[in-house]
Design a protein around this motif. Structure first.
Motif, mmCIF file in Angstrom:
data_model
loop_
_atom_site.group_PDB
_atom_site.id
_atom_site.type_symbol
_atom_site.label_atom_id
_atom_site.label_comp_id
_atom_site.label_asym_id
_atom_site.label_seq_id
_atom_site.Cartn_x
_atom_site.Cartn_y
_atom_site.Cartn_z
ATOM 1 N N SER A 1 -36.459 9.474 -71.354
ATOM 2 C CA SER A 1 -35.100 9.618 -70.835
ATOM 3 C C SER A 1 -34.684 8.271 -70.243
ATOM 4 C CB SER A 1 -35.062 10.695 -69.760
ATOM 5 O OG SER A 1 -35.773 10.252 -68.610
ATOM 6 N N PRO A 2 -33.391 8.073 -70.031
ATOM 7 C CA PRO A 2 -32.961 6.824 -69.382
ATOM 8 C C PRO A 2 -33.646 6.616 -68.028
ATOM 9 C CG PRO A 2 -31.072 7.948 -70.331
ATOM 10 C CD PRO A 2 -32.248 8.878 -70.466
ATOM 11 N N GLU A 3 -33.855 7.711 -67.302
ATOM 12 C CA GLU A 3 -34.522 7.616 -65.996
ATOM 13 C C GLU A 3 -35.975 7.159 -66.170
ATOM 14 O OE1 GLU A 3 -32.961 10.583 -66.995
ATOM 15 O OE2 GLU A 3 -31.089 10.050 -66.004
ATOM 16 N N GLU A 4 -36.648 7.725 -67.172
ATOM 17 C CA GLU A 4 -38.036 7.338 -67.427
ATOM 18 C C GLU A 4 -38.137 5.885 -67.880
ATOM 19 O OE1 GLU A 4 -40.178 11.478 -68.838
ATOM 20 O OE2 GLU A 4 -38.793 10.487 -70.244
ATOM 21 N N ARG A 5 -37.199 5.471 -68.718
ATOM 22 C CA ARG A 5 -37.210 4.078 -69.170
ATOM 23 C C ARG A 5 -37.046 3.140 -67.977
ATOM 24 N NH1 ARG A 5 -37.050 3.087 -74.408
ATOM 25 N NH2 ARG A 5 -36.048 1.067 -74.206
ATOM 26 N N LYS A 6 -36.182 3.537 -67.051
ATOM 27 C CA LYS A 6 -35.963 2.720 -65.863
ATOM 28 C C LYS A 6 -37.197 2.753 -64.954
ATOM 29 C CE LYS A 6 -32.648 1.916 -62.167
ATOM 30 N NZ LYS A 6 -31.396 2.315 -61.558
ATOM 31 N N LYS A 7 -37.774 3.948 -64.791
ATOM 32 C CA LYS A 7 -38.936 4.116 -63.917
ATOM 33 C C LYS A 7 -40.149 3.333 -64.419
ATOM 34 C CE LYS A 7 -42.111 7.651 -62.172
ATOM 35 N NZ LYS A 7 -42.436 9.083 -62.166
ATOM 36 N N TYR A 8 -40.464 3.494 -65.694
ATOM 37 C CA TYR A 8 -41.659 2.855 -66.238
ATOM 38 C C TYR A 8 -41.392 1.433 -66.694
ATOM 39 C CZ TYR A 8 -43.268 7.679 -66.200
ATOM 40 O OH TYR A 8 -43.592 8.949 -65.818
ATOM 41 N N GLY A 9 -40.225 1.229 -67.268
ATOM 42 C CA GLY A 9 -39.790 -0.096 -67.685
ATOM 43 C C GLY A 9 -40.826 -0.868 -68.468
ATOM 44 N N SER A 10 -40.593 -2.122 -68.586
ATOM 45 C CA SER A 10 -41.520 -3.032 -69.237
ATOM 46 C C SER A 10 -42.045 -3.968 -68.166
ATOM 47 C CB SER A 10 -40.784 -3.825 -70.321
ATOM 48 O OG SER A 10 -41.650 -4.771 -70.894
ATOM 49 N N ILE A 11 -43.353 -4.182 -68.162
ATOM 50 C CA ILE A 11 -43.876 -5.088 -67.150
ATOM 51 C C ILE A 11 -43.389 -6.497 -67.454
ATOM 52 C CG2 ILE A 11 -45.866 -3.620 -66.669
ATOM 53 C CD1 ILE A 11 -47.618 -5.592 -68.184
ATOM 54 N N ASN A 12 -43.047 -7.224 -66.412
ATOM 55 C CA ASN A 12 -42.527 -8.583 -66.611
ATOM 56 C C ASN A 12 -43.664 -9.550 -66.920
ATOM 57 O OD1 ASN A 12 -43.733 -9.363 -64.151
ATOM 58 N ND2 ASN A 12 -41.902 -8.783 -62.987
ATOM 59 N N GLU A 13 -43.310 -10.777 -67.181
ATOM 60 C CA GLU A 13 -44.308 -11.773 -67.574
ATOM 61 C C GLU A 13 -45.355 -11.996 -66.494
ATOM 62 O OE1 GLU A 13 -44.691 -12.996 -70.674
ATOM 63 O OE2 GLU A 13 -43.036 -11.625 -71.142
ATOM 64 N N GLN A 14 -44.945 -12.004 -65.227
ATOM 65 C CA GLN A 14 -45.882 -12.185 -64.126
ATOM 66 C C GLN A 14 -46.917 -11.059 -64.118
ATOM 67 O OE1 GLN A 14 -46.029 -14.777 -62.031
ATOM 68 N NE2 GLN A 14 -47.786 -13.952 -60.915
ATOM 69 N N ASN A 15 -46.449 -9.829 -64.329
ATOM 70 C CA ASN A 15 -47.368 -8.691 -64.316
ATOM 71 C C ASN A 15 -48.263 -8.672 -65.547
ATOM 72 O OD1 ASN A 15 -46.331 -7.969 -61.872
ATOM 73 N ND2 ASN A 15 -44.989 -6.382 -62.690
ATOM 74 N N LYS A 16 -47.785 -9.197 -66.664
ATOM 75 C CA LYS A 16 -48.646 -9.324 -67.847
ATOM 76 C C LYS A 16 -49.784 -10.289 -67.562
ATOM 77 C CE LYS A 16 -45.044 -8.325 -71.199
ATOM 78 N NZ LYS A 16 -44.160 -8.891 -72.219
ATOM 79 N N LEU A 17 -49.493 -11.325 -66.793
ATOM 80 C CA LEU A 17 -50.550 -12.274 -66.410
ATOM 81 C C LEU A 17 -51.614 -11.582 -65.560
ATOM 82 C CD1 LEU A 17 -48.416 -15.452 -65.589
ATOM 83 C CD2 LEU A 17 -49.810 -15.031 -67.637
#
Length: 163
Positions: free
Chosen positions: A38-54
C-alpha cells in the motif's frame, strides 16, 4: 525543411512476437515473488538510502570476516538471502532501466517522425482545401480543432505528445 524520419528502423512481426514472448516469460518467472504494498507500506518501509546500504554492507563484511562479532539474534542465513536477492534485483532493475531508456528514446523519435508527417499532411490538406478539391475542407475543419486559433502558426496549442 525539418528533419524527417529520424528513426526509420522498424520492428518486424517476428521481433515483436519474440519481445512479447520474452516479456511474458519474465513476468511469469517473477510473478510469485511480487508483493503489493500500500502507499502507507511503501512509505513505512521505503528504500534504504545510500548511507544505510553502507551499514548493511559493513555488517555483512564483519559477518563474513569476523563472524564471532555478529549477533546471535540475527538469522544470518535469511540476512544473506535478503542481501543476495537485493543485489540480484538491483542488477535486473539496472538492465531493465537501460532497456526502458532505449525504448523511450526510440519511441520519442518515432513520435517525432509521426508528428512531422502529420504536420506535412495537414499543410497539404490546407493547400488542397484552398483549391476547393472535394473532401479537403472537411478534413481541415476536423483537424483545425487541434491547432491554436490565435496567430498564423500551424503549431498545436499544446504539444503534449507523451513519449
Amino acid at each position: 525543411m525539418p528533419f524527417e524520419n529520424l528513426n526509420n528502423v522498424h520492428y518486424t512481426a517476428a521481433e515483436k512476437t519474440l519481445t512479447t514472448t520474452a516479456l511474458t516469460a519474465l513476468e511469469a518467472a517473477l510473478a510469485t515473488k511480487f508483493r503489493n504494498l500500500s502507499p502507507e507500506e511503501r512509505k513505512k518501509y521505503g528504500s534504504i538510502n545510500e548511507q544505510n546500504k553502507l551499514i548493511v554492507n559493513k555488517i555483512l563484511d564483519y559477518r563474513n570476516n569476523q563472524s564471532g562479532l555478529s549477533s546471535a539474534d540475527v538469522d544470518w542465513d535469511e540476512f544473506q538471502s535478503d542481501y543476495d536477492s537485493r543485489v540480484f534485483i538491483q542488477a535486473i532493475i539496472s538492465r531493465l532501466q537501460s532497456l526502458i531508456d532505449g525504448l523511450d528514446n526510440n519511441k520519442i523519435l518515432h513520435d517525432y517522425d509521426n508528428y512531422q508527417a502529420a504536420l506535412t499532411d495537414y499543410g497539404y490538406s490546407q493547400y488542397k482545401a484552398g483549391t476547393k478539391t472535394a473532401g479537403y475542407e472537411t478534413k481541415v475543419n476536423e483537424l483545425s480543432q487541434f491547432f491554436s486559433r490565435t496567430g498564423t502558426s500551424t503549431t498545436p496549442a499544446s504539444d503534449t505528445a507523451t513519449p
